[in-house]
Design a protein around this motif. Sequence first.
Motif, PDB file in Angstrom:
ATOM      1  N   SER A 119       0.852  -1.186   0.000  1.00 51.02           N
ATOM      2  CA  SER A 119       0.000   0.000   0.000  1.00 51.02           C
ATOM      3  C   SER A 119       0.889   1.237   0.000  1.00 51.02           C
ATOM      4  O   SER A 119       2.095   1.147   0.219  1.00 51.02           O
ATOM      5  N   GLY A 120       0.281   2.377  -0.262  1.00 49.94           N
ATOM      6  CA  GLY A 120       1.026   3.635  -0.197  1.00 49.94           C
ATOM      7  C   GLY A 120       2.185   3.701  -1.166  1.00 49.94           C
ATOM      8  O   GLY A 120       2.076   3.325  -2.341  1.00 49.94           O
ATOM      9  N   GLU A 121       3.345   4.156  -0.674  1.00 48.40           N
ATOM     10  CA  GLU A 121       4.513   4.390  -1.514  1.00 48.40           C
ATOM     11  C   GLU A 121       5.051   3.098  -2.120  1.00 48.40           C
ATOM     12  O   GLU A 121       5.486   3.075  -3.279  1.00 48.40           O
ATOM     13  N   SER A 122       5.053   2.009  -1.354  1.00 50.92           N
ATOM     14  CA  SER A 122       5.563   0.743  -1.881  1.00 50.92           C
ATOM     15  C   SER A 122       4.711   0.265  -3.055  1.00 50.92           C
ATOM     16  O   SER A 122       5.242  -0.260  -4.046  1.00 50.92           O
ATOM     17  N   PHE A 123       3.392   0.465  -2.988  1.00 46.04           N
ATOM     18  CA  PHE A 123       2.501   0.078  -4.077  1.00 46.04           C
ATOM     19  C   PHE A 123       2.775   0.921  -5.316  1.00 46.04           C
ATOM     20  O   PHE A 123       2.921   0.400  -6.427  1.00 46.04           O
ATOM     21  N   ARG A 124       2.873   2.239  -5.138  1.00 48.20           N
ATOM     22  CA  ARG A 124       3.107   3.131  -6.282  1.00 48.20           C
ATOM     23  C   ARG A 124       4.456   2.859  -6.928  1.00 48.20           C
ATOM     24  O   ARG A 124       4.585   2.887  -8.157  1.00 48.20           O
ATOM     25  N   HIS A 125       5.449   2.585  -6.108  1.00 47.80           N
ATOM     26  CA  HIS A 125       6.785   2.312  -6.642  1.00 47.80           C
ATOM     27  C   HIS A 125       6.795   1.007  -7.432  1.00 47.80           C
ATOM     28  O   HIS A 125       7.414   0.915  -8.500  1.00 47.80           O
ATOM     29  N   ALA A 126       6.114  -0.007  -6.929  1.00 49.52           N
ATOM     30  CA  ALA A 126       6.048  -1.294  -7.623  1.00 49.52           C
ATOM     31  C   ALA A 126       5.351  -1.160  -8.973  1.00 49.52           C
ATOM     32  O   ALA A 126       5.768  -1.767  -9.972  1.00 49.52           O
ATOM     33  N   VAL A 127       4.282  -0.363  -9.022  1.00 50.44           N
ATOM     34  CA  VAL A 127       3.563  -0.136 -10.276  1.00 50.44           C
ATOM     35  C   VAL A 127       4.472   0.544 -11.299  1.00 50.44           C
ATOM     36  O   VAL A 127       4.516   0.160 -12.481  1.00 50.44           O
ATOM     37  N   LYS A 128       5.206   1.543 -10.851  1.00 46.51           N
ATOM     38  CA  LYS A 128       6.113   2.261 -11.755  1.00 46.51           C
ATOM     39  C   LYS A 128       7.194   1.341 -12.304  1.00 46.51           C
ATOM     40  O   LYS A 128       7.477   1.341 -13.515  1.00 46.51           O
ATOM     41  N   LEU A 129       7.787   0.537 -11.432  1.00 45.83           N
ATOM     42  CA  LEU A 129       8.821  -0.394 -11.877  1.00 45.83           C
ATOM     43  C   LEU A 129       8.259  -1.431 -12.842  1.00 45.83           C
ATOM     44  O   LEU A 129       8.919  -1.796 -13.833  1.00 45.83           O
ATOM     45  N   LEU A 130       7.062  -1.911 -12.578  1.00 45.03           N
ATOM     46  CA  LEU A 130       6.446  -2.905 -13.455  1.00 45.03           C
ATOM     47  C   LEU A 130       6.249  -2.341 -14.853  1.00 45.03           C
ATOM     48  O   LEU A 130       6.531  -3.012 -15.857  1.00 45.03           O
ATOM     49  N   ARG A 131       5.777  -1.120 -14.939  1.00 42.78           N
ATOM     50  CA  ARG A 131       5.564  -0.497 -16.251  1.00 42.78           C
ATOM     51  C   ARG A 131       6.876  -0.301 -16.998  1.00 42.78           C
ATOM     52  O   ARG A 131       6.939  -0.449 -18.228  1.00 42.78           O
ATOM     53  N   GLU A 132       7.920   0.020 -16.264  1.00 42.32           N
ATOM     54  CA  GLU A 132       9.220   0.208 -16.909  1.00 42.32           C
ATOM     55  C   GLU A 132       9.795  -1.101 -17.435  1.00 42.32           C
ATOM     56  O   GLU A 132      10.482  -1.117 -18.462  1.00 42.32           O
ATOM     57  N   MET A 133       9.498  -2.215 -16.753  1.00 47.95           N
ATOM     58  CA  MET A 133      10.111  -3.494 -17.126  1.00 47.95           C
ATOM     59  C   MET A 133       9.225  -4.397 -17.979  1.00 47.95           C
ATOM     60  O   MET A 133       9.702  -5.398 -18.514  1.00 47.95           O
ATOM     61  N   PHE A 134       7.957  -4.068 -18.145  1.00 51.31           N
ATOM     62  CA  PHE A 134       7.052  -4.987 -18.831  1.00 51.31           C
ATOM     63  C   PHE A 134       7.451  -5.286 -20.280  1.00 51.31           C
ATOM     64  O   PHE A 134       7.222  -6.400 -20.763  1.00 51.31           O
ATOM     65  N   PRO A 135       8.042  -4.338 -21.034  1.00 51.61           N
ATOM     66  CA  PRO A 135       8.463  -4.673 -22.403  1.00 51.61           C
ATOM     67  C   PRO A 135       9.470  -5.817 -22.477  1.00 51.61           C
ATOM     68  O   PRO A 135       9.682  -6.384 -23.555  1.00 51.61           O
ATOM     69  N   TYR A 136      10.068  -6.166 -21.330  1.00 53.96           N
ATOM     70  CA  TYR A 136      11.018  -7.281 -21.319  1.00 53.96           C
ATOM     71  C   TYR A 136      10.371  -8.578 -21.791  1.00 53.96           C
ATOM     72  O   TYR A 136      11.036  -9.420 -22.406  1.00 53.96           O
ATOM     73  N   ILE A 137       9.072  -8.759 -21.545  1.00 57.39           N
ATOM     74  CA  ILE A 137       8.413  -9.996 -21.955  1.00 57.39           C
ATOM     75  C   ILE A 137       8.451 -10.148 -23.471  1.00 57.39           C
ATOM     76  O   ILE A 137       8.587 -11.261 -24.001  1.00 57.39           O
ATOM     77  N   ALA A 138       8.354  -9.035 -24.209  1.00 55.94           N
ATOM     78  CA  ALA A 138       8.433  -9.111 -25.671  1.00 55.94           C
ATOM     79  C   ALA A 138       9.839  -9.488 -26.115  1.00 55.94           C
ATOM     80  O   ALA A 138      10.029 -10.335 -26.993  1.00 55.94           O
ATOM     81  N   LEU A 139      10.830  -8.864 -25.492  1.00 55.38           N
ATOM     82  CA  LEU A 139      12.224  -9.142 -25.860  1.00 55.38           C
ATOM     83  C   LEU A 139      12.590 -10.595 -25.581  1.00 55.38           C
ATOM     84  O   LEU A 139      13.191 -11.274 -26.427  1.00 55.38           O
ATOM     85  N   ILE A 140      12.216 -11.108 -24.407  1.00 53.24           N
ATOM     86  CA  ILE A 140      12.609 -12.464 -24.045  1.00 53.24           C
ATOM     87  C   ILE A 140      11.795 -13.498 -24.821  1.00 53.24           C
ATOM     88  O   ILE A 140      12.280 -14.611 -25.091  1.00 53.24           O
ATOM     89  N   SER A 141      10.576 -13.173 -25.214  1.00 51.51           N
ATOM     90  CA  SER A 141       9.776 -14.100 -26.011  1.00 51.51           C
ATOM     91  C   SER A 141      10.367 -14.262 -27.406  1.00 51.51           C
ATOM     92  O   SER A 141      10.417 -15.374 -27.947  1.00 51.51           O
ATOM     93  N   LEU A 142      10.828 -13.172 -27.981  1.00 55.49           N
ATOM     94  CA  LEU A 142      11.490 -13.250 -29.283  1.00 55.49           C
ATOM     95  C   LEU A 142      12.815 -14.002 -29.167  1.00 55.49           C
ATOM     96  O   LEU A 142      13.202 -14.756 -30.061  1.00 55.49           O
ATOM     97  N   THR A 143      13.499 -13.802 -28.043  1.00 56.63           N
ATOM     98  CA  THR A 143      14.729 -14.557 -27.790  1.00 56.63           C
ATOM     99  C   THR A 143      14.422 -16.045 -27.706  1.00 56.63           C
ATOM    100  O   THR A 143      15.152 -16.883 -28.251  1.00 56.63           O
ATOM    101  N   ALA A 144      13.334 -16.403 -27.021  1.00 55.29           N
ATOM    102  CA  ALA A 144      12.938 -17.806 -26.905  1.00 55.29           C
ATOM    103  C   ALA A 144      12.553 -18.388 -28.254  1.00 55.29           C
ATOM    104  O   ALA A 144      12.825 -19.568 -28.538  1.00 55.29           O
ATOM    105  N   PHE A 145      11.932 -17.581 -29.105  1.00 56.47           N
ATOM    106  CA  PHE A 145      11.555 -18.042 -30.443  1.00 56.47           C
ATOM    107  C   PHE A 145      12.794 -18.452 -31.246  1.00 56.47           C
ATOM    108  O   PHE A 145      12.884 -19.577 -31.753  1.00 56.47           O
ATOM    109  N   TYR A 146      13.757 -17.525 -31.356  1.00 52.96           N
ATOM    110  CA  TYR A 146      14.967 -17.845 -32.122  1.00 52.96           C
ATOM    111  C   TYR A 146      15.817 -18.904 -31.417  1.00 52.96           C
ATOM    112  O   TYR A 146      16.503 -19.701 -32.064  1.00 52.96           O
ATOM    113  N   GLY A 147      15.743 -18.928 -30.067  1.00 51.68           N
ATOM    114  CA  GLY A 147      16.437 -19.981 -29.329  1.00 51.68           C
ATOM    115  C   GLY A 147      15.858 -21.347 -29.635  1.00 51.68           C
ATOM    116  O   GLY A 147      16.584 -22.339 -29.750  1.00 51.68           O
TER     117      GLY A 147
END
Length: 502
Positions: A119-147
Amino acid sequence: MTRSVIRSAAVVSASILSSRVLGLLRDVVIASTFGASTLSDTFFVAFRIPNLLRRIFAEGAFSSVFVPAFTKELQLSRERALQFASRVLGTLLILLTATVVAGELFAPLIVKAVAPGFSGESFRHAVKLLREMFPYIALISLTAFYGGVLNSLNHFFAPSFSTTLFNLALIVSALTLGKWLSVEALAVGVIAGGILQLLLVTAFAKREGALVRPTFRLTPKVKETLQNMIPGLFSFAVRQISMLIDTVMASFLAAGAISYLYYANRFVQLPLGMFAIGLSQVLLPRFSRRSGAGLKEEIEIGIRLCSALIIPAAVGLTLFGMPIIDLIFNHGAFSDKALKYTYYTLIGYSVGLFFFSLEKIVTNAYYSLEEFSLPVKISALTLGFNGLFNLVFCFLLNLGTMGLALGTSLTSLINLTLLIRFLKRRFSIEILNETVKAGAKYTLLSLPVGIIAAAGSKLYRVNMPTAEKLLIVGITVTAAATVYAVTLYITKDPIIQSLKEG
């Protein structure tokens, strides 16, 4: 024992070892900088979502469905297989775009579901970090495809080594940007690492003449492959969702509990990644080319190799885990309390290490047989057990994060048992006897490892000078590995015999 399996697995294991070592170094940097705190908890929660999707989608359901399908097309002709891969890639890009957009939009709901105790600051910080890192799923999925394409072509180095670049990017980002960006430096490292991973596998795919480009055409074969992924998402997700349940429940415990789970899991991932996951990557294309007695033989090879390597590792982590955690993590902001509870949690996970390993191999056997629905039903059943075990061990018995880890381990045991039972009932492939035989045999052969590990723990002291700690850990690990190898040699174990013949 098939020598080619051992050789290929050795290549993958060596690559994964370098990745895991850098992964531990990465975690040393994180632990010494942020310790086990609310700040580190927010990062681990935020990173768990794209990491969970990576394990379920990129490395789990997708690879386990795509590789057998691509391998079967490859047996007909290379041109046909590459054309099939091109069409899969086109559809994959559309799905990944939709997934990333949805993740960015619904990040607050996702964090609330994964860590309802925030809750509070920890919740807001987690949301911000998640949004910053979510594109990683696209990068790693393409890596898994060629792998997956490379693995089907019997090239195992680049896909397994790519995670080394990911860990290196995180380390560099933490050390160079941490002072200014705090924990958000790790988010930068996640995205940079994903880009490096994709660049590596595409470079090797180009060298192999397999750098396919997307074709946006949904053929019946592509549609069938994608449909097979749906049950695969659930059957391969059971352990990952179990760990997610751990995170949800840990968010209601004292600050640092989520970090204890993360740090303990890092040590379990070292042998699991090197041996079980590495071996399953090698065996999956082989499974897809076999049937009947031939498939049974390949599965039993995997069981014996996994047992020989995983069981002594589990014994060592259980009896010598405290000194290793202390040496690697107990610096800077990492406290003695964190050391104690991380070790207890590691014991809980070590109990299930053998089950986690065989789960991967046996589930791959189902996929090679084009059976996708049965593992889903088994996964759904065992997931209910996981929630029950967690409530009992964590809250009723008050074991905390150790109880959560034990619940995950017992869930894996039930899942593995049911997978083995129905493999015999549905396909007349009986591997229970081999599993029990190999498990008992290598547990017995690992007794010297346990004795040496226990002796090393007795000699080790947390307040020792670092040089003495290094000496005791080095001698203990080397002695345990040497004695175990000698034990296998004296008993004329098939693995040693195969190495000698090779």
